[in-house]
Design an enzyme around this catalytic site. Structure first.
Site, PDB file in Angstrom:
ATOM      1  N   LEU A  64     -28.135  18.746  37.214  1.00 27.35           N
ATOM      2  CA  LEU A  64     -27.470  18.039  36.418  1.00 27.35           C
ATOM      3  C   LEU A  64     -27.460  16.535  36.625  1.00 27.35           C
ATOM      4  O   LEU A  64     -27.610  15.964  37.900  1.00 27.35           O
ATOM      5  CB  LEU A  64     -26.098  18.424  36.416  1.00 27.35           C
ATOM      6  CG  LEU A  64     -25.826  19.938  35.771  1.00 27.35           C
ATOM      7  CD1 LEU A  64     -24.580  20.760  36.149  1.00 27.35           C
ATOM      8  CD2 LEU A  64     -25.946  19.923  34.229  1.00 27.35           C
ATOM      9  N   PRO A  65     -26.967  15.532  35.630  1.00 28.08           N
ATOM     10  CA  PRO A  65     -26.964  14.223  36.108  1.00 28.08           C
ATOM     11  C   PRO A  65     -26.220  13.695  37.364  1.00 28.08           C
ATOM     12  O   PRO A  65     -26.918  12.897  38.054  1.00 28.08           O
ATOM     13  CB  PRO A  65     -26.713  13.402  34.874  1.00 28.08           C
ATOM     14  CG  PRO A  65     -26.989  14.541  33.774  1.00 28.08           C
ATOM     15  CD  PRO A  65     -26.707  15.776  34.387  1.00 28.08           C
ATOM     16  N   THR A  95     -28.534  15.146  42.502  1.00 30.19           N
ATOM     17  CA  THR A  95     -28.445  14.176  43.529  1.00 30.19           C
ATOM     18  C   THR A  95     -26.720  13.712  43.340  1.00 30.19           C
ATOM     19  O   THR A  95     -26.543  12.969  42.253  1.00 30.19           O
ATOM     20  CB  THR A  95     -29.138  13.078  43.546  1.00 30.19           C
ATOM     21  OG1 THR A  95     -30.603  13.274  43.505  1.00 30.19           O
ATOM     22  CG2 THR A  95     -29.046  12.019  44.543  1.00 30.19           C
ATOM     23  N   LYS A 170     -30.868  13.013  51.117  1.00 37.79           N
ATOM     24  CA  LYS A 170     -31.663  12.482  49.965  1.00 37.79           C
ATOM     25  C   LYS A 170     -31.212  10.917  49.994  1.00 37.79           C
ATOM     26  O   LYS A 170     -31.820  10.100  49.257  1.00 37.79           O
ATOM     27  CB  LYS A 170     -30.957  13.411  48.854  1.00 37.79           C
ATOM     28  CG  LYS A 170     -31.395  12.859  47.528  1.00 37.79           C
ATOM     29  CD  LYS A 170     -32.633  12.930  47.389  1.00 37.79           C
ATOM     30  CE  LYS A 170     -33.084  12.406  45.957  1.00 37.79           C
ATOM     31  NZ  LYS A 170     -34.371  12.220  45.647  1.00 37.79           N
ATOM     32  N   LYS A 245     -27.601   4.468  40.769  1.00 37.43           N
ATOM     33  CA  LYS A 245     -26.789   5.601  40.754  1.00 37.43           C
ATOM     34  C   LYS A 245     -26.900   6.002  42.248  1.00 37.43           C
ATOM     35  O   LYS A 245     -25.704   6.006  43.024  1.00 37.43           O
ATOM     36  CB  LYS A 245     -27.007   6.755  40.155  1.00 37.43           C
ATOM     37  CG  LYS A 245     -26.191   7.936  40.322  1.00 37.43           C
ATOM     38  CD  LYS A 245     -26.516   9.287  39.676  1.00 37.43           C
ATOM     39  CE  LYS A 245     -27.416   9.910  40.402  1.00 37.43           C
ATOM     40  NZ  LYS A 245     -27.851  11.307  40.250  1.00 37.43           N
TER      41      LYS A 245
END
Ligand code: NAD
Length: 313
Positions: A64-65, A95, A170, A245
């Site tokens: 998901l975003p 992420t 990440k 982001k």
């Protein structure tokens, strides 16, 4: 295995396809009916809600975003935690920030489930080819349990440590990437302004100490690399807003850890400037436009979903 998969976007759709190809039975849910239909056509079973998608499965994957979407998919009345059987693992490949991961892991544990962070690197190209790198956070036994499922979607499945450390890996990788891309953009633009052939300059950097992925695989200067987004008006690839982001996640995590991120904070402002100027959907290497006196707006049409060559992460 029977798997519930939630979030069938640029990354999730090809990942779910690879699970089907590997012979798993996959229940799918997404807010986009079109995205669901494409997976149903390939053999998946459509579910009416996250709750329905996870009934009777042995593993759940979410892609998901951002953290807010993961929270809602997990905790809504018709969410994952309302429908999942005890003992089933929830793997989140989105992420998101490590603090949210820990909160979600606690919620899952209260229901007798394990929540594992497993963000990916390799972009949409890697998702389609099944060559993603998974950075997995969780106990050794939780990692061993989900590794066979992740192997159907990726080539490198790395256990990073306890819950949240997959996201730490990440975020740190993308912190380097955001900074190196801005650095290469700065150097390539300076060279251009001083009159050197940009291909010659790229060749020197790529065989010298300045070499990095941003210079030798994804050079931001147009005309240097045919395969890079810079040679197709910065369409496809990894969007500026997604890099923004991720740098936000890095600076937030740094504040939490009381750790300085001087260059990351500066890089974040560069991508934020791009986004404010209307270039958020362009590939992040378009940051070079800030150095080349170009108006950094989105001239490429409809690039939001076009990440066909998204091998940036
Ligand atoms: P995307 O926007 O293409 O896909 C997200 C999907 O989630 C969409 O299909 C959307 O409809 C669905 N969704 C949103 N809210 C939902 C909800 N409440 N219930 C069900 N479905 C919902 O994003 P993406 O590019 O696939 O990226 C997903 C994640 O992976 C992000 O966290 C991103 O940062 C990360 N990531 C992306 C890339 C890349 O190259 N695109 C690479 C590595 C990691």
């Amino acid at each position: 295995m029977k798997i519930g998969f939630i979030g069938l976007g640029n990354m999730g759709a090809p990942m779910a396809h690879n699970l089907l190809k590997a012979g798993h039975a996959v229940n799918v849910f997404d807010l986009s009916a079109q995205a669901v239909q494409a997976l149903v056509d390939a053999g998946a079973k459509a579910a009416a809600s996250p709750k329905a998608a996870v009934a009777d499965v042995e593993c759940v994957i979410t892609m998901l975003p951002a953290a807010a979407h993961v929270r809602s998919v997990l905790t809504a009345d018709d969410g994952v935690l309302a429908g999942i059987a005890p003992g089933v693992s929830i793997v989140d490949s989105s992420t998101i920030d490590p603090a949210s991961v820990k909160a979600f892991a606690e919620l899952a544990q209260q229901r007798g489930n394990t929540f594992i962070d497993a963000p990916v690197s390799g972009g949409t190209g890697g998702a389609a080819a099944g060559t993603l790198t998974f950075m997995v956070g969780g106990s050794a036994s939780a990692y061993e349990k989900v590794k066979p499922v992740l192997s159907a979607m990726g080539r490198n499945i790395v256990h990073c440590g306890d819950t949240g450390t997959g996201q730490v890996a990440k975020i740190c990788n993308n912190l380097v990437l955001g900074i190196t891309m801005a650095g290469v953009a700065e150097a390539m633009s300076l060279g251009e302004a001083l009159g050197i052939d940009v291909k010659v300059l790229a060749g020197i950097i790529n065989t010298s100490t300045g070499r990095c992925w941003s210079s030798d695989a994804y050079n931001p200067m147009p005309g240097v690399m045919d395969s890079a987004p810079s040679s197709r008006e910065y369409s496809g690839g990894f969007g500026t807003d997604l890099m923004l982001k991720d740098l936000g996640l890095a600076t937030d995590a740094a504040r939490f850890a009381r750790q300085p991120v001087y260059l990351g904070a500066l890089a974040q402002q560069l991508y934020q400037t791009m986004s404010a100027k209307g270039a958020g959907r362009l590939d992040f290497s378009a940051v070079i436009k800030l150095y080349r006196s170009e108006t950094p707006k989105d001239t490429a049409k409809d690039t939001a979903k076009d990440t066909s060559n998204g091998d940036a992460r």
